[in-house]
Design a protein around this motif. Structure first.
Motif, PDB file in Angstrom:
ATOM      1  N   ASP A  97       0.824  -1.212   0.000  1.00 37.90           N
ATOM      2  CA  ASP A  97       0.000   0.000   0.000  1.00 37.90           C
ATOM      3  C   ASP A  97       0.861   1.266   0.000  1.00 37.90           C
ATOM      4  OD1 ASP A  97      -2.267  -1.628   0.129  1.00 37.90           O
ATOM      5  OD2 ASP A  97      -2.203  -1.673   2.314  1.00 37.90           O
ATOM      6  N   LYS A  98       1.730   1.372  -0.978  1.00 40.96           N
ATOM      7  CA  LYS A  98       2.643   2.519  -1.077  1.00 40.96           C
ATOM      8  C   LYS A  98       1.844   3.755  -1.490  1.00 40.96           C
ATOM      9  CE  LYS A  98       7.009   3.866  -3.293  1.00 40.96           C
ATOM     10  NZ  LYS A  98       7.847   3.899  -2.080  1.00 40.96           N
ATOM     11  N   THR A  99       1.680   4.696  -0.565  1.00 40.65           N
ATOM     12  CA  THR A  99       0.842   5.868  -0.806  1.00 40.65           C
ATOM     13  C   THR A  99       1.672   7.081  -1.205  1.00 40.65           C
ATOM     14  OG1 THR A  99       0.952   6.592   1.494  1.00 40.65           O
ATOM     15  CG2 THR A  99      -0.810   5.028   0.904  1.00 40.65           C
ATOM     16  N   LEU A 100       1.023   8.040  -1.838  1.00 37.35           N
ATOM     17  CA  LEU A 100       1.706   9.276  -2.208  1.00 37.35           C
ATOM     18  C   LEU A 100       2.099  10.065  -0.965  1.00 37.35           C
ATOM     19  CD1 LEU A 100       2.678  11.173  -4.424  1.00 37.35           C
ATOM     20  CD2 LEU A 100       0.382  12.179  -4.486  1.00 37.35           C
ATOM     21  N   ASP A 101       1.270  10.008   0.068  1.00 38.06           N
ATOM     22  CA  ASP A 101       1.574  10.725   1.314  1.00 38.06           C
ATOM     23  C   ASP A 101       2.866  10.233   1.958  1.00 38.06           C
ATOM     24  OD1 ASP A 101      -0.453  12.674   1.694  1.00 38.06           O
ATOM     25  OD2 ASP A 101      -1.889  11.073   2.064  1.00 38.06           O
ATOM     26  N   SER A 102       3.239   8.985   1.692  1.00 39.44           N
ATOM     27  CA  SER A 102       4.477   8.461   2.266  1.00 39.44           C
ATOM     28  C   SER A 102       5.705   9.019   1.557  1.00 39.44           C
ATOM     29  CB  SER A 102       4.485   6.930   2.189  1.00 39.44           C
ATOM     30  OG  SER A 102       4.567   6.496   0.833  1.00 39.44           O
ATOM     31  N   ILE A 103       5.504   9.681   0.419  1.00 37.85           N
ATOM     32  CA  ILE A 103       6.608  10.237  -0.361  1.00 37.85           C
ATOM     33  C   ILE A 103       6.593  11.760  -0.340  1.00 37.85           C
ATOM     34  CG2 ILE A 103       7.690  10.300  -2.658  1.00 37.85           C
ATOM     35  CD1 ILE A 103       6.155   7.727  -3.306  1.00 37.85           C
ATOM     36  N   LEU A 104       5.386  12.328  -0.399  1.00 40.63           N
ATOM     37  CA  LEU A 104       5.218  13.753  -0.650  1.00 40.63           C
ATOM     38  C   LEU A 104       4.179  14.327   0.306  1.00 40.63           C
ATOM     39  CD1 LEU A 104       6.311  15.694  -2.938  1.00 40.63           C
ATOM     40  CD2 LEU A 104       4.180  15.237  -4.150  1.00 40.63           C
ATOM     41  N   ASN A 105       4.385  15.547   0.747  1.00 42.84           N
ATOM     42  CA  ASN A 105       3.382  16.256   1.541  1.00 42.84           C
ATOM     43  C   ASN A 105       2.332  16.793   0.574  1.00 42.84           C
ATOM     44  OD1 ASN A 105       1.876  18.179   3.034  1.00 42.84           O
ATOM     45  ND2 ASN A 105       3.573  18.387   4.488  1.00 42.84           N
ATOM     46  N   VAL A 106       1.273  16.018   0.387  1.00 44.31           N
ATOM     47  CA  VAL A 106       0.277  16.333  -0.636  1.00 44.31           C
ATOM     48  C   VAL A 106      -0.395  17.674  -0.366  1.00 44.31           C
ATOM     49  CG1 VAL A 106      -1.855  15.582  -1.753  1.00 44.31           C
ATOM     50  CG2 VAL A 106      -0.121  13.896  -1.119  1.00 44.31           C
ATOM     51  N   GLU A 107      -0.750  17.941   0.888  1.00 45.64           N
ATOM     52  CA  GLU A 107      -1.426  19.191   1.218  1.00 45.64           C
ATOM     53  C   GLU A 107      -0.548  20.399   0.909  1.00 45.64           C
ATOM     54  OE1 GLU A 107      -4.568  19.758   2.051  1.00 45.64           O
ATOM     55  OE2 GLU A 107      -4.820  17.603   1.667  1.00 45.64           O
ATOM     56  N   LEU A 196       5.264  -0.519 -10.905  1.00 45.02           N
ATOM     57  CA  LEU A 196       5.101   0.908 -11.177  1.00 45.02           C
ATOM     58  C   LEU A 196       3.902   1.407 -10.371  1.00 45.02           C
ATOM     59  CD1 LEU A 196       5.516   1.065 -15.078  1.00 45.02           C
ATOM     60  CD2 LEU A 196       7.292   1.123 -13.302  1.00 45.02           C
ATOM     61  N   TYR A 197       4.121   2.445  -9.566  1.00 45.74           N
ATOM     62  CA  TYR A 197       3.061   3.026  -8.744  1.00 45.74           C
ATOM     63  C   TYR A 197       2.599   4.336  -9.379  1.00 45.74           C
ATOM     64  CZ  TYR A 197       5.059  -0.135  -5.218  1.00 45.74           C
ATOM     65  OH  TYR A 197       5.529  -1.233  -4.538  1.00 45.74           O
ATOM     66  N   HIS A 198       1.324   4.423  -9.714  1.00 47.44           N
ATOM     67  CA  HIS A 198       0.754   5.641 -10.293  1.00 47.44           C
ATOM     68  C   HIS A 198      -0.132   6.329  -9.258  1.00 47.44           C
ATOM     69  CE1 HIS A 198       1.618   2.942 -13.712  1.00 47.44           C
ATOM     70  NE2 HIS A 198       1.933   4.054 -14.352  1.00 47.44           N
ATOM     71  N   TYR A 199       0.050   7.656  -9.107  1.00 46.48           N
ATOM     72  CA  TYR A 199      -0.686   8.415  -8.104  1.00 46.48           C
ATOM     73  C   TYR A 199      -1.560   9.483  -8.779  1.00 46.48           C
ATOM     74  CZ  TYR A 199       2.719   6.194  -5.051  1.00 46.48           C
ATOM     75  OH  TYR A 199       3.494   5.274  -4.394  1.00 46.48           O
ATOM     76  N   PRO A 200      -2.885   9.252  -8.847  1.00 53.66           N
ATOM     77  CA  PRO A 200      -3.782  10.198  -9.522  1.00 53.66           C
ATOM     78  C   PRO A 200      -4.371  11.260  -8.585  1.00 53.66           C
ATOM     79  CG  PRO A 200      -4.956   8.168  -9.044  1.00 53.66           C
ATOM     80  CD  PRO A 200      -3.547   7.978  -8.533  1.00 53.66           C
ATOM     81  N   GLU A 201      -3.844  11.408  -7.369  1.00 58.12           N
ATOM     82  CA  GLU A 201      -4.416  12.341  -6.407  1.00 58.12           C
ATOM     83  C   GLU A 201      -4.454  13.782  -6.910  1.00 58.12           C
ATOM     84  OE1 GLU A 201      -2.468   9.846  -5.710  1.00 58.12           O
ATOM     85  OE2 GLU A 201      -2.713   9.075  -3.662  1.00 58.12           O
ATOM     86  N   LEU A 202      -3.495  14.154  -7.745  1.00 59.22           N
ATOM     87  CA  LEU A 202      -3.414  15.533  -8.235  1.00 59.22           C
ATOM     88  C   LEU A 202      -3.925  15.665  -9.668  1.00 59.22           C
ATOM     89  CD1 LEU A 202       0.157  16.333  -6.848  1.00 59.22           C
ATOM     90  CD2 LEU A 202      -2.033  16.922  -5.805  1.00 59.22           C
ATOM     91  N   VAL A 209      -0.277  13.111 -13.213  1.00 61.18           N
ATOM     92  CA  VAL A 209      -0.259  11.884 -12.421  1.00 61.18           C
ATOM     93  C   VAL A 209       1.205  11.549 -12.157  1.00 61.18           C
ATOM     94  CG1 VAL A 209      -0.769   9.409 -12.401  1.00 61.18           C
ATOM     95  CG2 VAL A 209      -2.438  11.020 -13.340  1.00 61.18           C
ATOM     96  N   LEU A 210       1.534  11.359 -10.897  1.00 58.57           N
ATOM     97  CA  LEU A 210       2.914  11.070 -10.518  1.00 58.57           C
ATOM     98  C   LEU A 210       3.154   9.564 -10.539  1.00 58.57           C
ATOM     99  CD1 LEU A 210       3.167  13.561  -7.511  1.00 58.57           C
ATOM    100  CD2 LEU A 210       3.836  13.943  -9.896  1.00 58.57           C
ATOM    101  N   MET A 211       4.347   9.161 -10.947  1.00 56.79           N
ATOM    102  CA  MET A 211       4.672   7.734 -11.018  1.00 56.79           C
ATOM    103  C   MET A 211       6.078   7.504 -10.473  1.00 56.79           C
ATOM    104  SD  MET A 211       6.556   5.231 -12.754  1.00 56.79           S
ATOM    105  CE  MET A 211       6.852   5.615 -14.499  1.00 56.79           C
TER     106      MET A 211
END
Length: 284
Positions: A97-107, A196-202, A209-211
């Protein structure tokens, strides 16, 4: 001229034995020798059973009727491998469950522009030994839509000996890669070798989309993983109908699938040519 393709898709030649003796004909056998021998020692019945099934789909050369059976067999094994992903930790040291929050401060980054976020992402990962990208929202939309109806595909990775084939299987926004020989010899226990982890949060707010990725360094180095990652938009985001038709054929008309067409498409795109020169310094 194309280099000779990986023999794992070719039929056994005259006098070729069964079991591991036949596997040794595969030019990439050496990379997997330890795991294969370990399986043979710990579960000889399972090993022989898998080798028998492997032989059944290799009695005729690729291009004849057994090709469709081979592809269906590989696709079915891949589906079994990826069932339940996201609910348990992937083998091979991959993050659960590799999340974007674990890499980047999304807020915090929401206050920045898409270009600024892209610069932050690229700068952060440029110092790391991994694969990463910032994908335009429209391109990811097309890839994602097509992945829903065509969740798997066969990718070709150029090697000194020809090509090694990898099954890529979507599981949510994660794309898992496992080599065919890995699937053949380990069956449902075959671990991913690249994710490959794709992050569509933004995606909606910023249009990107960050990958990023994780890989098993025993089997892949960064430029090889990058080649596989680059093939995803090549086949899933293409506007060329003949190219995407290969993905549709693999998923829905497997008896018509021709692996040489994947190699030809890779060579035509230039991705294959870009990888080969750097292999001169690779360890055999």
């Amino acid at each position: 001229l194309l280099a000779p393709p990986c023999r794992e898709l070719a039929g056994p030649g005259p006098g070729q034995g069964s079991g591991e003796a036949a596997l040794e004909e595969n030019p990439f056998y050496g990379k997997y020798r330890h795991k294969i021998q370990e399986l043979r020692r710990s579960s000889p019945e399972v090993f022989e059973s898998r080798m028998e099934k492997r032989s059944e789909v290799k009695k005729q050369p690729v291009g004849r009727s057994k090709q469709g059976e081979f592809i269906r067999c590989m696709e079915e094994k891949a589906r079994h491998i990826y069932e339940g992903l996201g609910t348990k930790t992937s083998k091979g040291g991959f993050t659960k469950d590799k999340t974007l929050d674990s890499i980047l401060n999304v807020e915090m980054v929401k206050e920045k522009s898409a270009e600024e976020i892209k610069q932050i992402w690229n700068q952060y990962f440029s110092a790391k030994d991994t694969v990463y990208a910032v994908i335009p929202a429209e391109k990811f939309d097309l890839m994602w839509k097509r992945a829903q109806s065509c969740p798997s595909f066969l990718y070709a990775l150029p090697r000194k000996e020809g090509y090694e084939f990898f099954v890529g299987q979507w599981s949510g926004t994660e794309l898992h890669f496992t080599s065919l020989i890995n699937i053949q010899t380990q069956g449902e226990t075959a671990p991913s070798q690249l994710v490959l982890y794709h992050y569509p949060e933004l995606q909606q707010e910023k249009g990107i989309v960050l990958m990023t990725a994780e890989m098993d360094s025993k089997f892949l180095v960064v430029h090889e993983a990058q080649c596989l990652a680059n093939q995803v938009p090549l086949f899933y985001a293409t506007e060329r109908s003949e190219t995407y038709e290969l993905v549709e054929t693999f998923n829905h008309r497997s008896s018509e699938f021709k692996y040489m067409a994947v190699i030809a498409e890779l060579e035509q795109s230039g991705l294959g040519r870009e990888l080969r020169p750097s292999q001169a310094s690779d360890k055999s």
